[in-house]
Design a protein around this motif. Sequence first.
Motif, short mmCIF file in Angstrom:
data_model
loop_
_atom_site.label_atom_id
_atom_site.label_comp_id
_atom_site.label_asym_id
_atom_site.label_seq_id
_atom_site.Cartn_x
_atom_site.Cartn_y
_atom_site.Cartn_z
N ASP A 270 2.95 14.82 30.89
CA ASP A 270 4.03 15.50 30.40
C ASP A 270 4.61 14.38 29.51
N HIS A 271 4.61 13.04 29.68
CA HIS A 271 5.15 12.16 28.39
C HIS A 271 4.30 11.97 27.26
N GLU A 272 2.96 12.48 27.68
CA GLU A 272 2.21 12.49 26.28
C GLU A 272 2.49 13.67 25.55
N ILE A 273 2.65 14.97 26.28
CA ILE A 273 3.19 16.04 25.59
C ILE A 273 4.30 15.90 24.62
N ILE A 274 5.46 15.23 25.40
CA ILE A 274 6.68 14.99 24.86
C ILE A 274 6.58 14.27 23.48
N GLU A 275 5.55 13.07 23.61
CA GLU A 275 5.31 12.29 22.45
C GLU A 275 4.67 12.87 21.23
N LEU A 276 3.78 13.74 21.56
CA LEU A 276 2.94 14.59 20.74
C LEU A 276 4.02 15.63 20.06
N VAL A 277 4.79 16.30 20.30
CA VAL A 277 5.61 17.16 19.73
C VAL A 277 6.80 16.46 18.97
N ARG A 278 7.28 15.32 19.41
CA ARG A 278 8.15 14.60 18.69
C ARG A 278 7.44 13.79 17.44
N GLU A 279 6.13 13.86 17.41
CA GLU A 279 5.23 12.95 16.44
C GLU A 279 5.37 13.76 14.93
N THR A 280 6.12 13.37 13.97
CA THR A 280 6.21 13.82 12.78
C THR A 280 5.43 13.10 11.68
N ALA A 281 4.96 12.04 12.05
CA ALA A 281 4.10 11.19 10.84
C ALA A 281 2.88 11.81 10.75
N GLN A 282 2.39 11.78 9.21
CA GLN A 282 1.31 12.47 9.12
C GLN A 282 0.05 11.39 9.33
N PRO A 283 -1.26 11.82 9.26
CA PRO A 283 -2.40 11.07 9.60
C PRO A 283 -2.40 9.92 8.63
N ASP A 284 -2.57 8.52 9.30
CA ASP A 284 -2.89 7.34 8.52
C ASP A 284 -3.91 7.43 7.55
N SER A 285 -3.79 7.27 6.28
CA SER A 285 -4.81 7.30 5.49
C SER A 285 -5.65 6.03 5.03
N ASP A 286 -4.87 4.86 5.79
CA ASP A 286 -5.45 3.40 5.61
C ASP A 286 -6.04 3.19 7.02
N SER A 287 -6.94 3.69 7.80
CA SER A 287 -7.09 3.22 9.07
C SER A 287 -8.08 1.97 8.93
N ASP A 288 -8.77 1.77 8.05
CA ASP A 288 -9.93 0.88 7.78
C ASP A 288 -9.07 -0.16 6.96
N LYS A 289 -8.33 -0.93 7.54
CA LYS A 289 -7.37 -1.95 6.73
C LYS A 289 -8.07 -3.22 6.23
N GLU A 290 -9.05 -3.50 7.28
CA GLU A 290 -10.02 -4.65 6.82
C GLU A 290 -10.44 -4.67 5.56
N GLY A 291 -10.46 -5.69 4.56
CA GLY A 291 -11.43 -5.42 3.32
C GLY A 291 -10.38 -4.74 2.50
N GLU A 292 -11.39 -4.90 1.13
CA GLU A 292 -10.76 -4.16 -0.03
C GLU A 292 -11.46 -2.81 -0.18
N ASN A 293 -10.75 -1.89 -1.13
CA ASN A 293 -11.53 -0.74 -1.31
C ASN A 293 -13.00 -0.89 -1.91
N PRO A 294 -13.82 -0.04 -1.49
CA PRO A 294 -15.03 -0.30 -2.09
C PRO A 294 -15.17 -0.19 -3.71
N LYS A 295 -15.90 -1.13 -4.31
CA LYS A 295 -15.86 -0.84 -5.76
C LYS A 295 -16.79 0.28 -6.15
N LYS A 296 -16.44 0.61 -7.40
CA LYS A 296 -17.19 1.82 -7.97
C LYS A 296 -18.83 1.12 -8.45
N ILE A 297 -19.79 1.69 -8.09
CA ILE A 297 -21.07 1.14 -8.56
C ILE A 297 -21.30 1.87 -9.67
N PRO A 298 -21.83 0.68 -10.75
CA PRO A 298 -22.15 0.99 -12.22
C PRO A 298 -23.39 1.89 -12.28
N HIS A 299 -23.61 2.71 -13.23
CA HIS A 299 -24.71 3.36 -13.21
C HIS A 299 -26.02 2.48 -13.32
#
Length: 537
Positions: A453-482
């Motif tokens: 019941d507690h998890e149901i309540i928390e879920l319907v109250r949740e309004t945040a969108q999925p976190d797009s920065d889940s892999d917080k360790e390290g920098e963004n992968p660099k683009k590989i030159p051709h």
Amino acid sequence: MASSRKRKRVTLSIDTKLEILKKLDSGVTLSNIAVEYGIGKSTITDIRKSQEKIKQFAKEAKDNGTVKSRCIVRKAADDAFDKAMHLWFAQERSKGTPISGVMVTEKAKLLYREMYPDKGENHFKASTGWLCRFKNRHGIRQLRMQEEFLTTDWNAAGVFKNIFKSFIEQHELTRDQVFNCDETGLYWHLLPNKILADSSEKQAKNFKSSKDRVTLMATANASGDFRLPLVFIHKSAKPRCFANVTMSALPVHYYSQRCAWMDKGIFSDWFFKHFVPLVKDYLTSKSLPIRAVLLMDNAPSHPAIENLLTEDGSIRCLFLPRNITSFIQPMDRSVLENMKCRYKRNLLQRLLLGSMQFESYTDFCKQLTIKDAVYMCAESWNEISSESLRRSWNALWQCIDNTEPDNLENNDQMEINQLDFSEVRQLLDITMEEQEEWLNADKHENGHPILSDHEIIELVRETAQPDSDSDKEGENPKKIPHMQAEECFTACLQWLEQQPEATPINLMMLHKLRTLAAKKLVSNLKQSIIKDFFKST
């Protein structure tokens, strides 16, 4: 004097409004639609303005009766509480729990008090009127106590087999045209606890949190001849490790959901955007009629089967009865377990191959990205033999073809047992019991949650969108030159040519990739020369 006749009032159901929206999308004029349904053009305009609400309501409706009977998309006065109650109701029904009207009203009182502890007990009474409105909103036609078996009902399985046989014969379907899908949860970087405890860490860390869980859905046909790419559901829409990555080129159908669960929206999107086109292409390549059926369990995360139907009705879905899916559902009969065991074997092999690069085992877990998991899951799914996929249908397909013995359990368990963990077990110094505990950690995880019941309540109250920065360790992968890519492919090609395992297919694939990198390099050089020319002039 001609008298003007007043147009008769017409009440349109949600189902009819969806038909009108489809006709508008196909280019039918407002005038023609108005004549066909006996309504005014302004009514059609209002329907078009409200199309997002109408489509969203239809997508979330579990029962098609709701879509056919409801005329107005109207939310409850307390929308969050209404969603919480409906989530509880759908969850209990999916488990086969018999529910009466009294049970719903009593549960509503308890859930309301937990959701709003500051309000008095008499603030919400869960009256008969509330119950009727709740049922009408969600298309619940009746509530009554009904005994349902919470274990495998062998009689029900026999009844369904007869229905299934009639369905196959009526639609003249072959094994190639019958599909099954099923979800499972995977702790994608969980390692045996002893490994973590022995890695000079202060304590063994448990990596079973929701952030470390993904949902996988596997789909294949009864012949074992065609498997679709896995559906891979993670909590992040596009983690940092996917920077500069073409998502459509991944070997899975990647989706995001805030808790990494399957839901109706994801399933519906996958069905129409991926399942239907891929199945049509496959059947065309086999010179078979465009007819197919997808079997699935009746889970809360799956839409009504009436909403999973192509316009011509050629590709449709069929629910398996509750409480017997573990007995007859093909993907649930060791196939998913087999795939996850292969993934975990590959995970340990990856750990051993990269042991010199990491300071500790937990450091390995931190460096392992969701992109790594995507490729390892796809590899593990492709390792499942076609014969194993075909055998998984024996329990159900025997009603049609009695010549095949149902020896699935022994054969598939043997295939799982043949996965060689002995070398990595010895190198990592873990016992057979510790290995089994680790392999079975997510054995009973499915694609939809069983929430308190507690998890149901928390879920319907949740309004945040999925976190797009889940892999917080390290920098963004660099683009590989051709140029760097072309050099790497050349080195890989030279290396593979010297290996006894080299095959013509692998060599030609590397040749094509090296050529692609070279073409892009030349194209970039040409563009640079042209830009420099215009700058100089």
